[in-house]
Design an enzyme around this catalytic site. Structure first.
Site, mmCIF file in Angstrom:
data_model
loop_
_atom_site.group_PDB
_atom_site.id
_atom_site.type_symbol
_atom_site.label_atom_id
_atom_site.label_comp_id
_atom_site.label_asym_id
_atom_site.label_seq_id
_atom_site.Cartn_x
_atom_site.Cartn_y
_atom_site.Cartn_z
ATOM 1 N N LYS A 1 1.993 -8.899 -31.477
ATOM 2 C CA LYS A 1 1.200 -9.856 -30.683
ATOM 3 C C LYS A 1 1.765 -9.938 -29.276
ATOM 4 O O LYS A 1 2.877 -10.431 -29.073
ATOM 5 C CB LYS A 1 1.228 -11.248 -31.308
ATOM 6 C CG LYS A 1 0.253 -12.196 -30.603
ATOM 7 C CD LYS A 1 0.508 -13.648 -30.896
ATOM 8 C CE LYS A 1 1.526 -14.277 -29.982
ATOM 9 N NZ LYS A 1 1.146 -14.349 -28.545
ATOM 10 N N GLU B 1 15.497 -12.601 -29.535
ATOM 11 C CA GLU B 1 16.080 -12.403 -28.207
ATOM 12 C C GLU B 1 15.524 -13.524 -27.349
ATOM 13 O O GLU B 1 14.345 -13.538 -27.008
ATOM 14 C CB GLU B 1 15.711 -11.021 -27.693
ATOM 15 C CG GLU B 1 16.679 -10.502 -26.652
ATOM 16 C CD GLU B 1 16.280 -10.924 -25.270
ATOM 17 O OE1 GLU B 1 16.703 -12.035 -24.863
ATOM 18 O OE2 GLU B 1 15.546 -10.192 -24.613
ATOM 19 N N CYS C 1 15.057 -13.110 -18.923
ATOM 20 C CA CYS C 1 15.888 -13.957 -19.784
ATOM 21 C C CYS C 1 17.361 -13.818 -19.438
ATOM 22 O O CYS C 1 18.134 -14.745 -19.620
ATOM 23 C CB CYS C 1 15.652 -13.618 -21.239
ATOM 24 S SG CYS C 1 15.668 -11.859 -21.542
ATOM 25 N N GLU D 1 17.073 -23.239 -18.509
ATOM 26 C CA GLU D 1 16.528 -21.979 -18.039
ATOM 27 C C GLU D 1 15.288 -22.273 -17.195
ATOM 28 O O GLU D 1 14.346 -22.892 -17.669
ATOM 29 C CB GLU D 1 16.162 -21.095 -19.231
ATOM 30 C CG GLU D 1 15.698 -19.724 -18.808
ATOM 31 C CD GLU D 1 15.444 -18.806 -20.002
ATOM 32 O OE1 GLU D 1 14.864 -19.270 -20.999
ATOM 33 O OE2 GLU D 1 15.821 -17.624 -19.919
#
Lengths: 475, 288
Positions: A181, A255, A289, A386
């Site tokens: 997906k 991850e 990331c 983040e």
């Protein structure tokens, strides 16, 4: 400063259909549900295509197709599987320009990045894992390592095709079949990849692509006939996935997010460090990331470094992602832009000092100028959360021990950077940083042979290299 | 002449290298396989679990930075100390596990041998799990193993010595520290093992052992934000699911309970070590 004439890459090379179905069992099928979403060009807000939203029943169809295909695919000699994957790698190389333009249109990243970083790495990743398919018994996982079965894979919007490659290449090499997906804001290159599978004559059902958002992903993770879940995305969603597979036998690799420290010592080659800092946080608009979002600079060179950094930022060109001169493209979505704004405002409210170069912002689309915060305390949200945007938080330190203390003071542990000319200090730092990837005197480098993945709340499992096979083998 | 009255041992917890009672003041009756009273074991509480995690965290920097050679020697020393107490463990296993003397001897021998086997892995696991990566560019690129951190271990109910040693050794040999919930039914060998650990140059806090109810303590460890991983080998059914769910909160690495009954005498493989190892990849440019 030089004046630049526009140098736009032509978009005539891509052929975007007005609407897309789902790719199941080697065919394009209409979704069973009514759900449809639009994917837009974040640089212009122009609608690019209408995308199907796969329902639970659609996900079930895709998983069944993958299950059916698994028998043949897993029994096929590894050398034959390898040749299919090599074919895919070659077709990607052949269609690299088209895919790069498509990626920049759908994602907003500069064409220079999609052309020179994403696409070469995508092809290399398939090429690398193709070669493993008939060598698994030498990989150190026993004499006859077996595939897991059907892999449910969910990928993010920051490197759409590259993350697809990281997921699909090792899965197929190990003999698994997949249901993937893509992210709801960047589905187009994954749908183009479905066509590539057809051009490669990949057996039907080995790769299935279902589009949709969180609910589609949830259905895929929960499906009882999925043996393996691989996810790249936010730590928040990673937690949900880890919780929802509890008690099952599903193998999981995650991850997730990061808040990497990029640490500059006083003896570093400062000009190189400045390039590395820019690459660390402004590459891909900071939608990375492993971005070096916390700059830790030794106090004695902080002023000098910041001055050089600001000078360098003033030369960055923000604008049309298809322009070959562009350094900073569009923020991927309105939602992401809102999040970056919110955190930047929190940075100001909490007392950090904000700076951006003079930077014209286009009228349409989602944009955020490169931004630096100085005077940042470890307790500030911009030092802890983040941001996933072109926003750098600057902190200082005096001793290596303090640098380690600050760098590791985060629940994340994906990556870190160290800039020093002293080898022993570099290795001392590298051994104490609790992070899965340490870039010293460089940043944001990737390679299919090199394992990538995090410590702590940045997730578990490794992608890339021999290590990346483990995620797709029953041990 | 009347028979001399034996001096019995008080079985306590093992935290930070010391032997405290449970702060809760609780204990529970441990019986032999025949139902005879053996001892009152400490019944650890949530607070004891937290103390144990703090001790394990405190021990982690030193233990993980110790040389692999040093860790190997200390594990070998544990084997030596265990061997020296062979008869004591045989007697305890006969009581606790209902096995015959001969079988108990086999199990103790296997536990000693298991420690020796893992001791040797300390400076070898990195060689088989690390790699020099041939990246397409002028970079030195090296992947090496590092310990995950503080590991909570739910020890198997069956195998109060061999099973216990087989879950502790692979966790600590690579540099992790741990908090172990011992077999609830047969906890006494775990505390005697703690006496072995305490006299083997193993730094305090590297292994912490709690006795009591796994169902009560394990979920606290699974949800503890300063625990990095959990081994659910001894957690069955609902408890394992509860713990895995709680572990998701800070994305602990989870080693699920084995699908089939474990034969602790079989070759253990490397899985119990690799489950609690991280891979770190370091890049550096090559140039003049």
């Amino acid at each position: 400063m030089f004046e630049y004439a526009p140098a736009p890459e032509s978009r005539a090379i891509v052929d975007i259909k007005p609407s897309y179905g789902l790719f199941i069992n080697g065919e394009w099928v209409e979704p069973l549900g009514e759900g449809r979403e639009k994917t837009v060009n974040p640089a212009s807000e122009e609608v690019l295509a209408e995308i199907a939203v796969a329902s639970e029943a659609d996900v079930d169809r895709a998983v069944q197709a993958a299950r059916k295909a698994f028998t043949g695919w897993s029994a096929m000699p590894g050398s034959e599987r390898a040749k299919y994957i090599f074919r895919i790698a070659r077709i990607i190389q052949e269609r690299a320009r088209e895919l790069a333009v498509l990626e920049s249109l759908d994602n907003g990243k500069p064409i220079r990045e999609s052309r020179d970083v994403d696409l070469p790495l995508v092809a290399a990743h398939f090429f690398y894992y193709a070669g493993w398919a008939d060598k698994l018994s030498y990989a150190g996982f026993g004499p006859s390592p077996q595939p897991l079965g059907v892999a449910g894979q969910i990928i993010p919007w920051n490197f759409p095709l590259l993350m697809l490659a990281w997921k699909i290449a090792p899965a197929l090499a190990c003999g698994n079949t997949v249901v993937l997906k893509p992210a709801e804001t960047t589905p187009l290159t994954a749908l183009a990849f479905a066509e590539i599978c057809r051009q490669a004559d990949l057996p039907p059902g080995v790769v299935n692509i279902v589009t949709g958002a969180g609910e589609t992903g949830g259905a895929l993770v929960r499906h009882p006939d999925v043996d393996k879940v691989a996810f790249t995305g936010s730590t928040e969603v990673g937690r949900l996935i880890a919780r929802s597979v509890a008690g099952s036998r599903k193998k999981v690799t995650l991850e997730l997010g990061g808040k990497a420290a990029n640490i500059v010592f006083e003896d570093a080659a400062l000009d190189q460090a400045v390039e590395g800092i820019v690459n660390g946080i402004f590459f891909n608009q900071g939608h990375v990331c492993c971005a070096g979002s916390r700059l830790l600079v030794q106090e004695s060179v902080a002023d000098e470094l910041l001055e050089a950094l600001k000078r360098r930022l003033s030369t960055l060109r923000l604008g049309d992602p298809l322009d070959k001169n562009t350094d900073i493209g569009a923020i991927n979505s309105a939602a992401q832009l809102a999040k970056i704004r919110e955190l930047s405002e929190a940075g100001e409210a909490e007392g950090a000092e904000r700076w951006s170069p003079a930077c014209p912002i286009p009228d349409k689309g989602f944009w955020f100028p490169p931004t630096i915060f100085t005077g940042v305390a470890q307790s500030h949200r911009i030092a802890r959360e983040e941001i996933f945007g072109p926003v750098l938080s600057v902190l200082t330190f005096r001793t290596p021990a303090e640098a380690i203390e600050k760098a590791n003071n985060t629940p994340y542990g994906l990556s870190a950077g160290v800039w020093t000319e002293k080898g022993s200090l570099m290795l001392w730092m590298a051994s104490r940083l609790r992070a899965g990837v340490v870039w010293s005197n460089t940043f944001n480098k990737f390679d299919p042979t090199s394992p990538f993945g995090g410590y702590k709340e940045s997730g578990y499992g490794r992608e890339g290299g021999r290590h990346g096979l483990e995620a797709y083998l029953a041990l | 002449m009347s028979e001399r009255l034996a001096v019995r041992k008080t079985y306590k917890l093992f935290i930070g290298g010391a032997f405290p009672r449970s702060e809760s003041g609780r204990s529970y009756v441990v019986s032999s396989s025949k139902g005879e009273f053996l001892a009152n074991a400490s019944k650890a509480s949530r607070k004891d679990a937290r103390e144990a995690v703090a001790a394990a965290r405190k021990a982690f920097p030193g233990w993980s930075a110790a040389t692999a050679y040093n860790r190997g020697q200390i594990l070998y020393r544990v084997a030596e100390m265990l061997e020296g107490r062979r008869s004591q463990f045989v007697a305890e296993l006969v009581d606790a596990d209902g096995v015959g003397v001969r079988k108990a001897g086999e199990l103790v021998d296997a536990a000693v041998d298991r420690l020796v086997w893992y001791a040797g892995w300390s400076d070898k696991i990195g060689a088989i799990r690390g790699s020099a990566n041939p990246v397409a560019g002028p970079y030195f690129n090296l992947s090496s193993t590092e310990p995950t951190g503080v590991v909570a271990v739910v020890a198997p109910e069956a195998g109060p010595l061999l099973g216990l040693v087989s879950v502790i050794a692979p966790v600590i040999v690579t540099g992790n520290t741990c908090v172990v919930v011992a077999s609830e039914r047969a906890p006494l060998p775990s505390i005697t093992l703690a006496e072995v650990l305490a006299t083997s140059d193993l730094p305090g806090g590297v292994v912490n052992i709690l006795t009591g109810s796994a169902a009560e303590i394990a979920p606290w460890l699974a949800g503890h934000m300063d625990v990095n991983a959990i081994d659910l080998t001894g957690a069955d059914g609902e408890l394992a699911v509860t713990c895995e769910e709680a572990a998701a909160e800070n994305l602990k690495r989870v080693l699920r309970p084995p699908a089939a009954k474990v034969d602790w005498l079989a070759d253990p493989g490397t899985e119990r070590m690799t489950a609690f190892l991280e891979t770190k990849t370091v890049w550096h440019p090559i140039g003049t």
